[in-house]
Design a protein around this motif. Structure first.
Motif, PDB file in Angstrom:
ATOM      1  N   MET A   1       0.844  -1.196   0.000  1.00 17.76           N
ATOM      2  CA  MET A   1       0.000   0.000   0.000  1.00 17.76           C
ATOM      3  C   MET A   1       0.879   1.246   0.000  1.00 17.76           C
ATOM      4  O   MET A   1       1.749   1.408   0.865  1.00 17.76           O
ATOM      5  N   ALA A   2       0.655   2.139  -0.949  1.00 19.79           N
ATOM      6  CA  ALA A   2       1.418   3.380  -1.039  1.00 19.79           C
ATOM      7  C   ALA A   2       0.867   4.425  -0.085  1.00 19.79           C
ATOM      8  O   ALA A   2      -0.341   4.597   0.031  1.00 19.79           O
ATOM      9  N   ASP A   3       1.759   5.127   0.596  1.00 19.87           N
ATOM     10  CA  ASP A   3       1.351   6.231   1.464  1.00 19.87           C
ATOM     11  C   ASP A   3       2.196   7.465   1.155  1.00 19.87           C
ATOM     12  O   ASP A   3       1.761   8.355   0.433  1.00 19.87           O
ATOM     13  N   GLU A   4       3.425   7.523   1.681  1.00 19.21           N
ATOM     14  CA  GLU A   4       4.283   8.669   1.388  1.00 19.21           C
ATOM     15  C   GLU A   4       4.553   8.809  -0.112  1.00 19.21           C
ATOM     16  O   GLU A   4       4.880   9.907  -0.584  1.00 19.21           O
ATOM     17  N   SER A   5       4.405   7.731  -0.864  1.00 21.76           N
ATOM     18  CA  SER A   5       4.614   7.775  -2.318  1.00 21.76           C
ATOM     19  C   SER A   5       3.385   8.273  -3.068  1.00 21.76           C
ATOM     20  O   SER A   5       3.442   8.441  -4.287  1.00 21.76           O
ATOM     21  N   ALA A   6       2.283   8.495  -2.360  1.00 19.05           N
ATOM     22  CA  ALA A   6       1.014   8.822  -3.021  1.00 19.05           C
ATOM     23  C   ALA A   6       0.379  10.051  -2.380  1.00 19.05           C
ATOM     24  O   ALA A   6      -0.521   9.943  -1.558  1.00 19.05           O
ATOM     25  N   CYS A   7       0.884  11.242  -2.774  1.00 15.73           N
ATOM     26  CA  CYS A   7       0.397  12.491  -2.173  1.00 15.73           C
ATOM     27  C   CYS A   7      -0.436  13.344  -3.124  1.00 15.73           C
ATOM     28  O   CYS A   7      -1.064  14.315  -2.686  1.00 15.73           O
ATOM     29  N   SER A   8      -0.428  13.011  -4.399  1.00 15.61           N
ATOM     30  CA  SER A   8      -1.141  13.830  -5.385  1.00 15.61           C
ATOM     31  C   SER A   8      -1.670  12.940  -6.501  1.00 15.61           C
ATOM     32  O   SER A   8      -1.309  11.768  -6.613  1.00 15.61           O
ATOM     33  N   MET A   9      -2.512  13.521  -7.340  1.00 16.74           N
ATOM     34  CA  MET A   9      -3.054  12.764  -8.461  1.00 16.74           C
ATOM     35  C   MET A   9      -1.943  12.312  -9.404  1.00 16.74           C
ATOM     36  O   MET A   9      -1.982  11.186  -9.933  1.00 16.74           O
ATOM     37  N   SER A  10      -0.945  13.159  -9.614  1.00 18.71           N
ATOM     38  CA  SER A  10       0.162  12.761 -10.490  1.00 18.71           C
ATOM     39  C   SER A  10       0.930  11.594  -9.896  1.00 18.71           C
ATOM     40  O   SER A  10       1.346  10.674 -10.622  1.00 18.71           O
TER      41      SER A  10
END
Length: 382
Positions: free
Chosen positions: A246-255
């Motif tokens: 599961m991504a967390d710090e890697s997933a902060c924006s739509m891009s």
């Protein structure tokens, strides 16, 4: 609705207990609260951002600076006649994650104020295609001393929570001891996932897989730093052993999300309202993940006050198809809060739609001012 003044305060929120993970050890957090006021000084609505340098690169001071730029923009909606004005304004703001907590703070304040002005709930202005009147929150176990873990386990037992997340670090033997301690302290059946907060490399991750399988763990949150070249190989290896990353710090924006979906290293995403830039952007991320058949969790930042807890509750209820939910830990985690009402969940983690307009939380100005380390005011000069 006319906004005449925007107050921005940096507040220090003390924890009831020390809370740790592999990246931080904390006794308190510093968040930024936004209060919108009318010409008489009455509060129209409140918002909050929870900047975490290790997540989005933001600090309370950069958030305050960014909010000054946002409020000073010619497009800032000092007068709001419909919800579209708020949504359109958010679309003009930077997509960079270094603005996410800033945007969350000002956006949640605008949504709260507008909904209260119309005597409606914020959720009334969003699609109810995945809405539920109630959700069930899980609990988080820290990476810390045996005494601390036992104390948190006791709170979890008393709360009747059965969906758990265990924070792990790089030390295999410490992690093994944590699993054993949790199984001893929580004897009833529970579902368990782990959060590594970027503490592993591939070798360490591979070493942990048998331990995770032994403890019936199937979800590993953010095992490595963003952009690690070892992620694809570890993703393939863990997937062969029934694990989902599961991504967390890697997933902060739509891009970020779109890039992760194309790379396919992660099979799940943790959406957190402050990390992802507010309610509107978080909902759009959830919509994109649904369309991409990627499951997601609705999470929270460590140390959210009742303001963000209430906003997170709205996001959770609007995204009831999430795999799991985290948040509303107010009375369990904070020694003091900034809202008049307790936003915490009930027994078993059960939580319902909050009463009252806006996000359903009424701020306690005296508490906010007492906990404030600094404040700045912006005025409508138009």
């Amino acid at each position: 609705m006319q906004i005449k003044q925007v107050d921005v305060l940096k507040v220090k929120l003390p924890f009831a207990v020390e809370f740790s993970h592999s990246l931080r050890k904390r006794l308190y957090v510093k968040n930024v609260i936004v209060l919108l006021k009318d010409s008489s000084g009455n509060i129209l609505g409140g918002g909050e951002g929870a900047p975490r340098t290790y997540v989005t690169g933001e600090s309370p001071d950069t958030v305050i600076q960014n909010i000054g730029e946002i409020v000073g923009s010619e497009k800032f909606p000092w007068e709001i006649n419909d919800i579209k004005a708020v949504k359109d304004f958010i679309d003009t703001l930077p997509e960079s994650k270094e603005f996410n907590a800033s945007i969350c703070a000002i956006e949640t304040a605008l949504l709260d104020a507008f909904a209260k002005n119309r005597d409606k709930r914020v959720i009334d202005f969003f699609s109810h295609s995945h809405f539920s009147n109630s959700i069930t929150y899980g609990g988080v176990l820290p990476l810390g001393s045996e005494e601390l873990v036992i104390k948190i386990c006791s709170l979890i037992r008393k709360a009747g929570i059965s969906d758990l997340k265990l924070k792990l670090g790089p030390d295999y033997f410490q992690n093994k001891s944590l699993f054993k301690l949790v199984s001893e302290q929580i004897p009833y059946g529970y579902k368990l996932k782990v959060d590594v907060n970027c503490a592993w490399d591939k070798e360490n991750g591979v070493r942990h897989i048998p331990l995770l399988k032994e403890n019936n763990v199937s979800i590993i949150e953010q095992p490595m730093v963003s952009g690690s070249p070892e992620m694809p190989d570890f993703s393939k290896y863990s997937g062969e052993h029934g694990m989902v990353l599961m991504a967390d710090e890697s997933a902060c924006s739509m891009s970020d999300i779109k890039e992760l979906v194309s790379e396919r290293s992660y099979g799940m995403v943790n959406i957190r309202i402050s990390k992802c830039g507010g309610l509107i952007r978080s909902i759009r991320i959830a919509e994109f993940l649904r369309a991409s058949n990627i499951p997601f969790q609705i999470g929270c930042q460590l140390g959210e006050s009742g303001i963000l807890s209430a906003a997170g509750r709205s996001l959770s209820l609007l995204c009831s198809d999430a795999v799991s939910f985290e948040g509303s830990y107010d009375k369990l985690l904070l020694a003091e809060n900034v809202t008049k009402d307790d936003i915490s969940f009930g027994y078993g983690g059960t939580a319902f739609q909050l009463e009252g307009p806006g996000f359903g939380a009424e701020v306690d100005v005296s508490k906010i001012e007492r906990m404030a380390e600094s404040s700045v005011c912006f005025f409508n000069k138009r």
